[in-house]
Each structure stands twice: as structure tokens, then as C-alpha cells.
Design a protein around this motif. Structure first.
Motif, short mmCIF file in Angstrom:
data_model
loop_
_atom_site.label_atom_id
_atom_site.label_comp_id
_atom_site.label_asym_id
_atom_site.label_seq_id
_atom_site.Cartn_x
_atom_site.Cartn_y
_atom_site.Cartn_z
N VAL A 140 0.95 -1.40 0.25
CA VAL A 140 0.05 0.22 0.06
C VAL A 140 0.92 1.30 0.05
O VAL A 140 0.74 2.45 -1.09
N LYS A 141 1.52 1.42 0.83
CA LYS A 141 2.29 2.80 0.62
C LYS A 141 4.05 2.29 0.38
O LYS A 141 4.82 1.11 1.23
N GLN A 142 4.52 3.37 -0.42
CA GLN A 142 5.65 2.68 -1.42
C GLN A 142 6.19 4.66 -1.93
O GLN A 142 5.15 5.29 -2.30
N ASP A 143 7.25 4.11 -2.23
CA ASP A 143 7.93 5.09 -2.54
C ASP A 143 7.64 5.25 -4.11
O ASP A 143 7.88 4.21 -5.23
N PHE A 144 7.17 6.16 -5.11
CA PHE A 144 7.57 6.16 -6.81
C PHE A 144 8.49 7.10 -6.84
O PHE A 144 8.90 8.49 -6.16
N GLU A 145 8.62 7.33 -8.25
CA GLU A 145 10.12 8.57 -8.96
C GLU A 145 9.25 8.64 -9.73
O GLU A 145 8.50 8.45 -10.90
N ILE A 146 9.19 10.10 -10.20
CA ILE A 146 8.75 10.78 -11.15
C ILE A 146 9.64 11.07 -12.15
O ILE A 146 10.58 10.87 -12.19
N THR A 147 9.07 10.07 -12.99
CA THR A 147 9.46 9.99 -14.65
C THR A 147 9.33 11.01 -15.51
O THR A 147 9.90 11.24 -16.67
N GLU A 148 8.35 11.90 -14.97
CA GLU A 148 7.84 13.38 -16.70
C GLU A 148 6.83 13.92 -15.25
O GLU A 148 5.29 13.33 -14.51
N ASN A 149 6.63 15.07 -15.65
CA ASN A 149 5.61 16.05 -15.28
C ASN A 149 5.62 16.94 -16.24
O ASN A 149 6.03 17.47 -16.39
N ILE A 150 4.80 17.17 -17.32
CA ILE A 150 4.35 18.03 -18.27
C ILE A 150 3.06 18.94 -18.26
O ILE A 150 2.26 17.65 -17.51
N ASN A 151 2.64 19.72 -18.63
CA ASN A 151 1.58 20.53 -18.79
C ASN A 151 1.02 19.90 -20.08
O ASN A 151 1.15 19.83 -21.01
N LEU A 152 0.11 19.00 -19.95
CA LEU A 152 -0.96 19.31 -21.35
C LEU A 152 -1.58 20.62 -21.76
O LEU A 152 -2.32 20.91 -22.68
N THR A 153 -1.72 21.41 -20.72
CA THR A 153 -2.45 22.30 -20.94
C THR A 153 -2.22 23.37 -19.83
O THR A 153 -0.98 23.10 -19.04
N GLU A 154 -2.77 25.14 -19.74
CA GLU A 154 -2.02 25.78 -18.98
C GLU A 154 -1.46 24.88 -17.38
O GLU A 154 -0.61 25.45 -16.18
N ASN A 155 -3.08 24.22 -16.97
CA ASN A 155 -2.68 23.90 -15.63
C ASN A 155 -3.63 22.98 -15.42
O ASN A 155 -3.86 21.77 -14.83
N VAL A 156 -3.46 21.57 -16.51
CA VAL A 156 -3.66 20.09 -16.48
C VAL A 156 -2.44 19.72 -16.68
O VAL A 156 -1.73 19.88 -17.76
N LEU A 157 -1.54 19.13 -16.23
CA LEU A 157 -0.50 18.25 -15.97
C LEU A 157 -0.03 16.87 -15.50
O LEU A 157 -1.55 16.44 -15.24
N ARG A 158 0.15 15.83 -16.47
CA ARG A 158 0.44 14.64 -16.86
C ARG A 158 1.58 14.62 -16.16
O ARG A 158 2.79 14.18 -16.49
N MET A 159 1.98 13.28 -14.16
CA MET A 159 2.92 12.53 -14.51
C MET A 159 2.92 11.44 -14.48
O MET A 159 1.55 11.22 -14.36
#
Length: 158
Positions: free
Chosen positions: A46-65
Motif C-alpha cells: 500500500v505505502k511505497q516510494d515512486f520516482e517522477i519520470t515525467e511531469n509535463i503540462n497538457l494545458t495551462e493548468n492540467v498536467l500529466r505525471m
């Protein structure tokens, strides 16, 4: 003799028969209908560490991580709770996509917490609770499933 909990999520400890909150008895496990047997048998992480591989804007305030980590306990329609440094409450975000050990979420930066998420960079590690919510069984949806969602709630439908 100290007995270790079989599960710990933040300040909630699950022992063999009783759930404790901040080390005070909360409720007998036998009366927790929503507590999955897999959880008690420690088969579901249940509780674990994840590493961000991408965090980009799709629109001005909507993002994909995109995040890399153990996705074994996650299924379609569930959500994750992301712990953010400097914030008391975790941010619940629905799962958009799973592929191997990669998890994708789509979120809207509307408050201080999600705005902080929008500034996070590749390589940052996040403490995430996974496998939350009931989800849905895609094998039981038939040939022409009907799905309903709106706004940022649409991504899990894909």
C-alpha cells in the motif's frame, strides 16, 4: 514483548485483531468490512516510494505525471494518495494509466498542493498510498461498455 503492526499507513496501525489510530484502539478488525483480506495478509503493498519520470503540462493548468514504482496492487479505476512535503493532507489523484512499473496520473493545478506538484521535477521521490478505491473489472464490461466522467475525472476512463 513488542508486537509489530501488520500494516502501518501514516498513524494508523493494523494489528492481528484491532486497528489503532495514534496508538489508541479504534475498531476491531472483524467489524471492518471494507478492509480487504489481502491487506491483512500483507499481499497487497500500500505505502511505497515512486520516482517522477515525467511531469509535463497538457494545458495551462492540467498536467500529466508519470511515476516509476511497484504498481502490482493497482487496478483500473483506483486512485492514489500522494504525500507532499509541507502539507498535512495527501492529495487523492485517480490513476490514468498503468504499464509495467509505470503509473500515469493527470491532475489539475487548482490549489497550493497541486501547484506544488506542478513544480516537481524528474527524479523526485514521492511517498504514495496505492491501490485505493474499489476500481472496476474491465473483463466484466462486455463489448460496448458505457463510461461516464467529466473534467479531470475522465482520464481513468481510458
Amino acid at each position: 514483548m513488542k508486537i509489530n503492526p501488520i500494516l502501518n499507513i501514516d498513524n494508523i496501525n493494523v494489528y492481528e485483531h484491532i486497528v489503532y489510530l495514534l496508538d489508541k484502539p479504534l475498531i476491531p478488525v472483524s467489524s471492518l468490512k471494507a478492509l480487504d483480506k489481502k491487506l491483512l495478509n500483507k499481499k497487497l503493498k500500500v505505502k511505497q516510494d515512486f520516482e517522477i519520470t515525467e511531469n509535463i503540462n497538457l494545458t495551462e493548468n492540467v498536467l500529466r505525471m508519470s511515476l516509476k514504482g511497484d504498481t502490482e496492487g493497482i487496478r483500473a479505476g483506483q486512485f492514489v494518495n500522494i504525500k507532499l512535503d509541507g502539507f498535512y493532507l495527501r492529495r487523492p489523484i485517480s490513476v490514468c494509466d498503468l504499464c509495467g512499473d509505470c503509473l500515469t496520473i493527470i491532475y489539475k493545478a487548482v490549489g497550493k498542493g497541486t501547484e506544488a506538484m506542478a513544480k516537481m521535477r524528474t527524479g523526485k521521490k514521492l511517498d504514495i498510498l496505492t491501490g485505493l478505491g474499489n476500481g472496476f473489472d474491465t473483463s466484466a464490461s462486455g463489448e460496448n461498455p458505457v463510461v461516464i466522467g467529466g473534467g479531470v475525472g475522465v482520464p481513468p476512463m481510458f
